[in-house]
Design a protein around this motif. Structure first.
Motif, PDB file in Angstrom:
ATOM      1  N   VAL A   1       8.283  -6.631   8.594  1.00  0.00           N
ATOM      2  CA  VAL A   1       8.942  -5.391   9.016  1.00  0.00           C
ATOM      3  C   VAL A   1      10.349  -5.313   8.445  1.00  0.00           C
ATOM      4  N   LYS A   2      11.096  -6.412   8.498  1.00  0.00           N
ATOM      5  CA  LYS A   2      12.452  -6.392   7.932  1.00  0.00           C
ATOM      6  C   LYS A   2      12.407  -6.203   6.415  1.00  0.00           C
ATOM      7  N   THR A   3      11.391  -6.767   5.775  1.00  0.00           N
ATOM      8  CA  THR A   3      11.210  -6.560   4.336  1.00  0.00           C
ATOM      9  C   THR A   3      11.000  -5.081   4.041  1.00  0.00           C
ATOM     10  N   ALA A   4      10.114  -4.446   4.799  1.00  0.00           N
ATOM     11  CA  ALA A   4       9.840  -3.020   4.602  1.00  0.00           C
ATOM     12  C   ALA A   4      11.079  -2.180   4.885  1.00  0.00           C
ATOM     13  N   TYR A   5      11.891  -2.608   5.832  1.00  0.00           N
ATOM     14  CA  TYR A   5      13.110  -1.868   6.155  1.00  0.00           C
ATOM     15  C   TYR A   5      14.036  -1.797   4.945  1.00  0.00           C
ATOM     16  N   TRP A   6      14.250  -2.922   4.290  1.00  0.00           N
ATOM     17  CA  TRP A   6      15.145  -2.920   3.135  1.00  0.00           C
ATOM     18  C   TRP A   6      14.466  -2.425   1.868  1.00  0.00           C
ATOM     19  N   ASN A   7      13.134  -2.301   1.912  1.00  0.00           N
ATOM     20  CA  ASN A   7      12.416  -1.654   0.804  1.00  0.00           C
ATOM     21  C   ASN A   7      12.290  -0.149   1.010  1.00  0.00           C
ATOM     22  N   HIS A   8      12.835   0.361   2.103  1.00  0.00           N
ATOM     23  CA  HIS A   8      12.821   1.799   2.407  1.00  0.00           C
ATOM     24  C   HIS A   8      11.386   2.318   2.475  1.00  0.00           C
ATOM     25  N   THR A   9      10.526   1.534   3.142  1.00  0.00           N
ATOM     26  CA  THR A   9       9.109   1.869   3.227  1.00  0.00           C
ATOM     27  C   THR A   9       8.783   2.466   4.585  1.00  0.00           C
ATOM     28  N   PRO A  10       8.295   3.710   4.638  1.00  0.00           N
ATOM     29  CA  PRO A  10       7.918   4.309   5.923  1.00  0.00           C
ATOM     30  C   PRO A  10       6.589   3.744   6.417  1.00  0.00           C
ATOM     31  N   LEU A  11       6.650   2.907   7.436  1.00  0.00           N
ATOM     32  CA  LEU A  11       5.460   2.282   8.003  1.00  0.00           C
ATOM     33  C   LEU A  11       5.404   2.544   9.498  1.00  0.00           C
ATOM     34  N   LEU A  12       4.209   2.575  10.030  1.00  0.00           N
ATOM     35  CA  LEU A  12       4.006   2.678  11.463  1.00  0.00           C
ATOM     36  C   LEU A  12       3.731   1.281  12.015  1.00  0.00           C
ATOM     37  N   LEU A  13       4.623   0.811  12.858  1.00  0.00           N
ATOM     38  CA  LEU A  13       4.465  -0.477  13.520  1.00  0.00           C
ATOM     39  C   LEU A  13       3.981  -0.228  14.946  1.00  0.00           C
ATOM     40  N   VAL A  14       2.738  -0.624  15.213  1.00  0.00           N
ATOM     41  CA  VAL A  14       2.147  -0.452  16.541  1.00  0.00           C
ATOM     42  C   VAL A  14       2.167  -1.809  17.242  1.00  0.00           C
ATOM     43  N   THR A  15       2.886  -1.890  18.353  1.00  0.00           N
ATOM     44  CA  THR A  15       3.018  -3.157  19.069  1.00  0.00           C
ATOM     45  C   THR A  15       2.442  -3.023  20.474  1.00  0.00           C
ATOM     46  N   PRO A  16       1.150  -3.338  20.656  1.00  0.00           N
ATOM     47  CA  PRO A  16       0.602  -3.374  22.004  1.00  0.00           C
ATOM     48  C   PRO A  16       1.386  -4.386  22.843  1.00  0.00           C
TER      49      PRO A  16
ATOM     50  N   PHE B   1       8.153   0.372 -17.130  1.00  0.00           N
ATOM     51  CA  PHE B   1       7.043   1.215 -16.693  1.00  0.00           C
ATOM     52  C   PHE B   1       7.288   2.654 -17.129  1.00  0.00           C
ATOM     53  N   ASP B   2       6.215   3.397 -17.259  1.00  0.00           N
ATOM     54  CA  ASP B   2       6.339   4.810 -17.610  1.00  0.00           C
ATOM     55  C   ASP B   2       6.163   5.719 -16.405  1.00  0.00           C
ATOM     56  N   ALA B   3       5.988   5.131 -15.217  1.00  0.00           N
ATOM     57  CA  ALA B   3       5.848   5.924 -13.995  1.00  0.00           C
ATOM     58  C   ALA B   3       6.425   5.140 -12.830  1.00  0.00           C
ATOM     59  N   GLY B   4       6.711   5.850 -11.755  1.00  0.00           N
ATOM     60  CA  GLY B   4       7.225   5.205 -10.562  1.00  0.00           C
ATOM     61  C   GLY B   4       6.121   4.579  -9.733  1.00  0.00           C
ATOM     62  N   ARG B   5       6.522   3.869  -8.685  1.00  0.00           N
ATOM     63  CA  ARG B   5       5.622   3.177  -7.763  1.00  0.00           C
ATOM     64  C   ARG B   5       4.739   2.160  -8.482  1.00  0.00           C
ATOM     65  N   LYS B   6       5.337   1.483  -9.454  1.00  0.00           N
ATOM     66  CA  LYS B   6       4.591   0.497 -10.237  1.00  0.00           C
ATOM     67  C   LYS B   6       5.120  -0.929 -10.057  1.00  0.00           C
TER      68      LYS B   6
ATOM     69  N   TYR C   1       0.835  -1.202   0.000  1.00  0.00           N
ATOM     70  CA  TYR C   1       0.000   0.000   0.000  1.00  0.00           C
ATOM     71  C   TYR C   1       0.870   1.253   0.000  1.00  0.00           C
ATOM     72  N   THR C   2       1.826   1.313   0.916  1.00  0.00           N
ATOM     73  CA  THR C   2       2.648   2.517   1.051  1.00  0.00           C
ATOM     74  C   THR C   2       3.574   2.702  -0.141  1.00  0.00           C
ATOM     75  N   ARG C   3       4.129   1.626  -0.654  1.00  0.00           N
ATOM     76  CA  ARG C   3       5.013   1.748  -1.820  1.00  0.00           C
ATOM     77  C   ARG C   3       4.243   2.217  -3.052  1.00  0.00           C
ATOM     78  N   ALA C   4       2.999   1.771  -3.203  1.00  0.00           N
ATOM     79  CA  ALA C   4       2.215   2.151  -4.384  1.00  0.00           C
ATOM     80  C   ALA C   4       1.671   3.565  -4.291  1.00  0.00           C
ATOM     81  N   THR C   5       1.424   4.053  -3.072  1.00  0.00           N
ATOM     82  CA  THR C   5       0.754   5.344  -2.907  1.00  0.00           C
ATOM     83  C   THR C   5       1.648   6.453  -2.369  1.00  0.00           C
ATOM     84  N   GLY C   6       2.716   6.092  -1.653  1.00  0.00           N
ATOM     85  CA  GLY C   6       3.520   7.094  -0.966  1.00  0.00           C
ATOM     86  C   GLY C   6       2.909   7.537   0.350  1.00  0.00           C
TER      87      GLY C   6
END
Length: 594
Positions: A84-99, A419-424, A59-64
């Motif tokens: 989470v480790k996948t997102a880390y190396w994908n440089h994806t800004p995510l909010l991880l909420v850990t109750p 692709f002709d655009a980013g986030r694809k 979601y975040t990679r496709a939309t920013g």
């Protein structure tokens, strides 16, 4: 202002525009999930938290736009680790909420208790635990800000007994940081080197896609220099594929044209890239990294500069701003040296590679091995992986967002999509998780409902995410298209076995009686089997139509032969040598506990 902690938490999410949460419901965060519908936050209850985290990544990679991962404390949270480790190396800004388990019982080995901060310490850019209920909004705002600043996941850990507390609190405004344009001296030196280059090459990485206007800025710079533009491994969308200066992806099963062009570079501008090792490994038997070239590396993270390759200039900054700064300081004659010859060579090299790629039907065997020859003979009427990829390209809309899994058949396809655009292009990245293709493209569709999306997975990797078929058929989930390459084997590992272990196939064979198309049908989705190139192209076109016009999710099971492409790690494998020897006769019986 007086409010409850859960109200403060949700109001802070609203202030930052976080509209989507992914995970599985749990009692530890029900005080806030109860408020989600009123707040305009959609909770996507997936079948497994690991897949939910990859949906958030997609979601975040496709939309920013940032999204949130949340689950029950303990086992729900531990299921997020790979995502989470996948997102880390994908440089994806995510909010991880850990109750977290309640303060009252922490340390007693209680129900669903684990050290959640220690668990994610090297997987997030920032983490903080709420120490007092009155600080929940302050801490949450800071964690979100750190995720955006570092373009990586960040974690907030919240003891579950801090919910439902009444506190005096103000909701802070988002903390915003201006992106750097790079150091004045380093940008000037980069412009000087590029101005004098005879064979400049630009290498675009993920930072170009992530930076606002990054692709356009790199295009303007490339056109000013008439420099070919390569892209890093799994970043095919970092430059328009239709542009005459686009050379294609480097790395594993990438573009031979890109490799040949960068091999002769005298100056390389590595723009928005950490120069990950898979982007510079030899390909097609070619050592292409230009060891004598001047390398200018631009990355937003100073820790990545000069880490993997020798560089001449390091610039810490935003890819867009740095590219514009370099462009403004180029000399009047920059790019003139050998311009006509360079343009002709780019066109000729690209044309030659395109013809080669079109004619590549089968995978070669290494000397002394014959698996691919045997695989073709065993199923002569079946598609090869490359035939399948060509058939897919014929039916895939140009504007589609695609995701890819890790594995041999997906990797064979690295050279095909442009692709002709980013986030694809949502590839699994350098953590290399299996099971990424399906959940990532689901997340992308949630964020981009008006764009066709298609996921790709090998049958081994898809088995890890297949449970999501039980979740996505519900009416609130959007329709997607998923292709599974069905060859009944763990291909990458089997390729290793053919090369280094004398065809001793341990753990590489899959159940031939399983039909993923039938599983899809059983889940209320549409399952289709494609056996030929013509059937696969037609199935792809129909699936996209059904997705966009009828809201139907289709799984296409593409039957292919068992040919195997290049191994992932020639650099890390070697044939074992028997010294002491192993015999089953040496097995001792187990003894009972004392």
């Amino acid at each position: 202002m007086q409010m409850t902690t859960e109200e403060a938490f949700v109001k802070t999410l609203q202030r930052h525009g976080i509209e989507h949460a992914f995970g599985i419901i749990g009692s530890a965060f029900m005080p806030i999930s109860d408020l989600f519908p009123k707040a305009g936050i959609t909770f996507w209850d997936c079948a497994h938290e690991g897949s939910g985290g990859m949906m958030a990544d997609g979601y975040t990679r496709a939309t920013g736009k940032m999204s949130m991962m949340i689950a029950q404390n303990g086992p729900g949270i531990t299921n997020f680790v790979t995502a989470v480790k996948t997102a880390y190396w994908n440089h994806t800004p995510l909010l991880l909420v850990t109750p977290q388990a309640a303060n009252k019982t922490m340390g007693q080995g209680g129900f669903q208790e684990v050290e959640q901060m220690a668990l994610f310490r090297d997987m997030v850019a920032y983490q903080e635990e709420v120490r007092d209920p009155s600080r929940v909004a302050e801490v949450l705002a800071r964690v979100i800000s750190k995720a955006k600043q570092a373009s990586a996941p960040a974690q907030i850990n919240m003891p579950r007994d801090y919910w439902t507390q009444v506190v005096d609190i103000e909701i802070p405004d988002p903390i915003l940081f201006e992106r750097s344009s790079g150091g004045e001296t380093s940008v000037t030196e980069a412009a000087r080197l590029l101005s004098g280059a005879k064979n400049p090459v630009i290498l675009n990485g993920a930072g170009v896609v992530l930076a606002e206007g990054g692709i356009a800025a790199s295009m303007e710079l490339a056109e000013r220099l008439d420099a070919p533009v390569c892209v890093g491994y799994q970043h095919n969308d970092a430059f328009p594929g239709s542009h005459p200066l686009f050379a294609g992806p480097l790395g594993y099963n990438g573009s031979k044209a890109a490799m040949e062009l960068i091999r002769d570079a005298d100056v390389v501008l590595a723009l928005g890239t950490r120069l990950n090792p898979f982007s510079t490994l030899p390909g097609y038997g070619m050592e292409y990294w230009p060891t004598n070239a001047k390398v200018i590396q631009v990355d937003i993270n100073p820790d990545r500069i000069g880490l993997t390759k020798k560089i001449s200039v390091g610039i810490v900054g935003d890819a867009t701003r740095v590219a514009k700064g370099i462009l403004a300081q180029l000399s009047a004659s920059a790019g003139n040296a050998g311009r006509a010859e360079r343009k002709a060579r780019i066109a000729e090299t690209k044309s030659r590679w395109a013809q080669q790629l079109t004619s590549m039907d089968h995978e070669n065997d290494d000397p002394g091995t014959s698996w691919n020859e045997r695989a073709r003979a065993d199923k002569p009427e079946w598609m090869s992986p490359r035939m399948a990829w060509r058939a897919i390209q014929a039916g895939l809309p140009k504007e589609a967002i695609i995701s890819s899994d890790i594995g041999n058949n997906c990797a064979i396809g690295n050279a095909y999509p442009s692709f002709d655009a980013g986030r694809k292009y949502l590839a699994p990245g350098l953590f290399g998780p299996c099971g990424y293709g399906l959940p990532a493209v689901i997340g992308a569709k949630i964020g981009c409902p008006d764009v066709p999306v298609v996921g790709f997975s090998g049958d081994g990797a898809f088995g890890i995410a297949v449970t999501e078929l039980t979740a996505i058929g519900r009416k609130e989930w959007p329709a997607i298209t998923q292709v599974v390459f069905r060859n009944y084997q763990w291909g990458a590992e089997k390729r290793n076995s053919t090369l280094w272990y004398d065809d001793n196939f341990v753990g590489t064979e899959l159940d031939e009686d399983v039909s993923y198309a039938a599983i899809a049908n059983a889940c209320g989705l549409k399952g289709v089997v494609a056996r030929t190139m013509e059937e696969l192209t037609a199935a792809m076109a129909q699936a996209v139509t059904d997705q966009m016009e009828h809201g139907v999710t289709t799984l296409i099971e593409a039957l292919i032969n068992q040919e195997l492409g290049e191994p992932f790690r020639r650099d890390a494998m070697k044939k074992p040598v028997e010294v002491a020897g192993i015999s089953k006769n040496d097995m001792c019986p187990q003894k009972g506990a004392a």
